[in-house]
Design an enzyme around this catalytic site. Structure first.
Site, short mmCIF file in Angstrom:
data_model
loop_
_atom_site.label_atom_id
_atom_site.label_comp_id
_atom_site.label_asym_id
_atom_site.label_seq_id
_atom_site.Cartn_x
_atom_site.Cartn_y
_atom_site.Cartn_z
N CYS A 1 46.36 39.10 42.20
CA CYS A 1 45.73 38.08 41.36
C CYS A 1 44.29 37.81 41.77
CB CYS A 1 46.54 36.79 41.38
SG CYS A 1 46.72 36.04 43.02
N ARG B 1 50.21 28.81 41.29
CA ARG B 1 49.82 28.59 42.68
C ARG B 1 49.67 27.10 42.95
NH1 ARG B 1 44.02 30.65 44.63
NH2 ARG B 1 43.38 28.75 43.57
N GLU C 1 47.23 36.78 51.48
CA GLU C 1 45.77 36.69 51.54
C GLU C 1 45.27 36.47 52.97
OE1 GLU C 1 44.54 33.23 49.26
OE2 GLU C 1 46.46 32.26 49.66
N ARG D 1 45.64 28.30 38.69
CA ARG D 1 45.06 27.52 39.79
C ARG D 1 45.27 26.04 39.47
NH1 ARG D 1 41.20 31.67 38.58
NH2 ARG D 1 40.80 33.05 40.35
N GLY E 1 46.22 38.00 47.08
CA GLY E 1 45.01 37.24 46.80
C GLY E 1 43.84 37.94 47.47
N THR E 2 43.31 38.96 46.81
CA THR E 2 42.36 39.85 47.48
C THR E 2 40.98 39.25 47.68
OG1 THR E 2 42.00 40.91 45.33
CG2 THR E 2 43.50 42.00 46.88
N ASN E 3 40.67 38.12 47.03
CA ASN E 3 39.38 37.48 47.30
C ASN E 3 39.34 37.02 48.76
OD1 ASN E 3 38.96 37.82 44.57
ND2 ASN E 3 39.33 35.70 44.04
N ASP E 4 40.35 36.25 49.16
CA ASP E 4 40.40 35.76 50.55
C ASP E 4 40.82 36.85 51.53
OD1 ASP E 4 39.43 33.28 50.07
OD2 ASP E 4 41.30 32.19 50.32
N HIS F 1 32.71 30.82 43.15
CA HIS F 1 33.39 29.89 42.25
C HIS F 1 32.88 30.01 40.82
CE1 HIS F 1 34.03 25.96 40.23
NE2 HIS F 1 35.22 26.06 40.79
#
Length: 474
Positions: free
Chosen positions: A418, A205, A332, A149, A353-356, A27
Site C-alpha cells: 500500500c 489502517r 514497514e 488512512r 508500507g514501503t514508504n516507511d 505528505h
C-alpha cells in the site's frame, strides 16, 4: 513550504498544490495523488514569505491572488493562467461524459483495460479515504481498498476539536468522552466507504501519525483553541511541548499509540464494526480488514488484535448480525520483515508500507532527501529515486523475506503493498514476481497499475518458453 495533515481542508479546496520542500512521497504528494490533483513538490527555487504573502522565483514576485500554472507531468511552473482541457478518460469514466466516451482515445482505453483484466493474476486496489475517492477507483477497475488512512477523517469540520480534546485529556475518562464524540463521525465515514465498495474488501489502517500533528504549534492558534475548548492557552502550550519528539518518524506513533491509549483502538474498532453491521443490514456485503500499523514485535500486534476481536464480538451481539473481518498488519519496520514468521502467527494478512520501510531500511528521510537526490543520481548511487521506484535489491529483499516467512507460518497468507510504489510499473512487476496478491495505489494510478500487473503476468509466461528455446539451441 510543505504540507501536513492539518492542511487537509486547504488541500481539498485547492485547484493544485505547489510546495518548496518535500518529494515524490511527501505528505503533499501522497494526498494530492489520492485526490487526483496536480502537484509539484520540492520546488526549492521558491522563496515563500508568509507574512508578506508573496512568492519569489526566477527574479519575479507573485502576490496573493496572482495566477500560477503548474504542470504536474513536467514539473514546470508558469507565471500567469494557462488554458487547460480535461482528459477524455477522466471525464468519460468518472463523469459519464458522452462526448468523451465517443472519442477514439476513450474506446482504446476501455479495450486495453479489458485485455489487462483477462491476463492479470495480481489484483489492483486503491488507497482511498472517502467514498468519492473509492468510487473513482472502482470506476477505473480497482477491486477494493488497500489503504484507508483513518487520521485524515479527523480533520474535517469540527472533528479536529474533539481530537484535540482527546489529546489534551489528562485521564482515561476524559479521553473516552472525547473519543465518544469522534465515534459517530468515523462510523459514518466507514458506512459511506463500504457502500461505495459494493462488497469489495477494505483495508483500514488505524491511527498512524504522532499526536503532535493534530495540535496547533503557533501561539495565536493555541489561544484560539483555548478559547474554543474553555481551557488555558498555557495548558495547550505545555501539552504541545510534551508531545515534541526529536525524530517523530521513529517516535510515539502507529501501534505504539494504541498500546499507550488502548481506548483509541477500541473506538476505531467499534466505528468500523458498527458501520459494517449497519451496511450489512442493508443487504450490502462488507469485508473489513483491520490493519495495525508500525508493528515490529508480535506482542505489539497481539495486544491490539485482542481489543479488535473483543469489540467485534460486542458489536455482533449488540447488532444481532455476523460479519466477516480480518486483522493484519503493515510491514514497514525492518524488524517486522525479519520476524514475519512470528508475526504471521497473529496477522491474517500483510500489507507492505514501503514508504516507511524504505525510509527505515535506507536511513533516509523522504522529506529531506531533496538536497542530495541529484548528486546521488548523477553519481549512480541511485538509478532512480527509491521513494518513486522500489529499491528491489535492498528493500525488496526485506519484502521477499517477509512474504516467504509469512507463508511458511500461515500458508496462503494474503499479501499486498500500500506504499506509493504500488502505482509504479517496475515496482508492480516486482510485487508480482514475489507472489503478492494485490498492489494498492492512488485512484488515478489504478489504470497504470493494472497495465503493469498484466505485463508482469505475460512476462512470467514468456520466461519458460524463452528458457526452452535456449535449451534447444544448446
Amino acid at each position: 513550504n510543505e504540507t501536513s495533515p492539518e492542511d487537509l481542508r486547504g488541500m481539498i479546496a485547492a485547484e493544485g498544490i505547489l510546495t518548496a520542500k518535500g518529494g515524490v512521497s511527501s505528505h503533499a504528494a501522497l494526498v494530492a495523488r489520492q485526490m487526483g490533483k496536480v502537484c509539484i513538490c520540492g520546488a526549492s527555487a521558491l522563496d515563500i514569505d508568509y507574512t508578506a504573502k508573496t512568492v519569489k522565483a526566477s527574479g519575479q514576485t507573485f502576490n496573493e491572488g496572482d495566477f500560477l500554472s503548474i504542470d504536474g507531468t513536467s514539473g514546470i511552473v508558469y507565471g500567469g493562467s494557462i488554458k487547460t482541457a480535461p482528459s477524455e478518460i477522466i471525464t468519460g469514466m468518472l463523469h459519464g461524459d458522452k462526448t468523451a466516451q465517443a472519442t477514439e482515445k476513450f474506446k482504446n482505453f476501455l479495450q486495453l483495460m479489458k485485455w489487462c483484466s483477462k491476463v492479470s493474476r495480481m489484483q489492483v486496489r486503491t488507497n482511498a479515504d472517502t467514498p468519492e475517492q473509492t468510487e473513482n477507483a472502482i470506476a477505473f477497475g480497482a477491486t477494493g481498498i488497500g489503504l484507508t488512512r483513518t487520521e485524515h477523517m479527523f480533520f474535517e469540520g469540527d472533528r479536529i476539536d474533539a481530537m484535540r480534546e482527546m489529546i489534551l485529556a489528562e485521564n482515561v475518562v476524559d479521553r473516552k468522552k472525547a473519543l465518544a464524540k469522534l465515534l459517530p463521525y468515523q462510523r459514518d465515514d466507514f458506512t459511506g466507504i463500504f457502500k461505495a465498495l459494493k462488497g469489495f474488501p477494505a483495508t483500514i489502517r488505524f491511527l498512524d501519525p504522532p499526536l503532535h500533528e493534530f495540535v496547533p504549534h503557533e501561539g495565536k492558534a493555541q489561544e484560539a483553541l483555548a478559547a474554543k475548548l474553555g481551557v488555558s492557552a498555557e495548558k495547550i502550550a505545555r501539552r504541545v511541548e510534551q508531545l515534541h519528539e526529536f525524530n517523530p518518524m521513529l517516535g510515539h506513533r502507529g501501534c505504539r499509540l494504541g498500546i499507550a491509549y488502548p481506548e483509541i483502538t477500541e473506538m476505531q474498532s467499534r466505528a468500523v464494526f458498527e458501520a459494517a453491521a449497519d451496511v450489512l443490514k442493508q443487504k450490502i456485503k462488507v469485508k473489513p480488514e483491520i490493519m495495525i500499523p508500525l508493528v515490529g514485535f508480535k506482542k505489539e500486534l497481539d495486544l491490539q488484535v485482542e481489543i479488535v476481536h473483543r469489540v467485534a464480538k460486542e458489536v455482533m451481539a449488540e447488532k444481532k448480525v455476523k460479519f466477516p473481518y480480518l486483522v493484519g498488519t503493515m510491514i514497514e519496520v525492518p524488524r517486522g520483515a525479519l520476524t514475519a514468521d512470528e508475526i504471521a502467527q497473529t496477522a491474517e494478512f500483510f500489507s507492505f508500507g514501503t514508504n516507511d520501510l524504505t525510509q527505515m531500511a535506507l536511513g533516509i528521510s523522504r522529506d529531506d532527501m531533496g538536497s542530495f537526490l541529484m548528486p546521488y543520481i548523477e553519481n549512480e548511487i541511485f538509478k532512480k529515486n527509491p521513494f518513486a521506484t522500489l529499491d528491489q535489491v535492498g528493500v525488496g529483499q526485506l519484502m521477499k523475506m517477509a512474504a516467504e516467512k509469512g507463508n511458511k507460518t500461515r500458508p496462503g497468507i494474503k499479501l499486498g503493498i500500500c506504499g506509493e510504489h504500488g502505482g509504479d510499473p517496475d515496482s508492480v512487476k516486482f510485487c508480482h514476481r514475489i507472489g503478492l496478491n494485490y498492489v494498492s495505489c492512488s485512484p488515478f494510478r489504478v489504470p497504470v497499475a493494472r497495465l503493469a500487473a498484466a505485463q508482469a503476468a505475460i512476462e512470467q509466461k514468456r520466461q519458460p518458453k524463452a528458457a526452452k528455446k535456449s535449451a534447444k539451441k544448446k
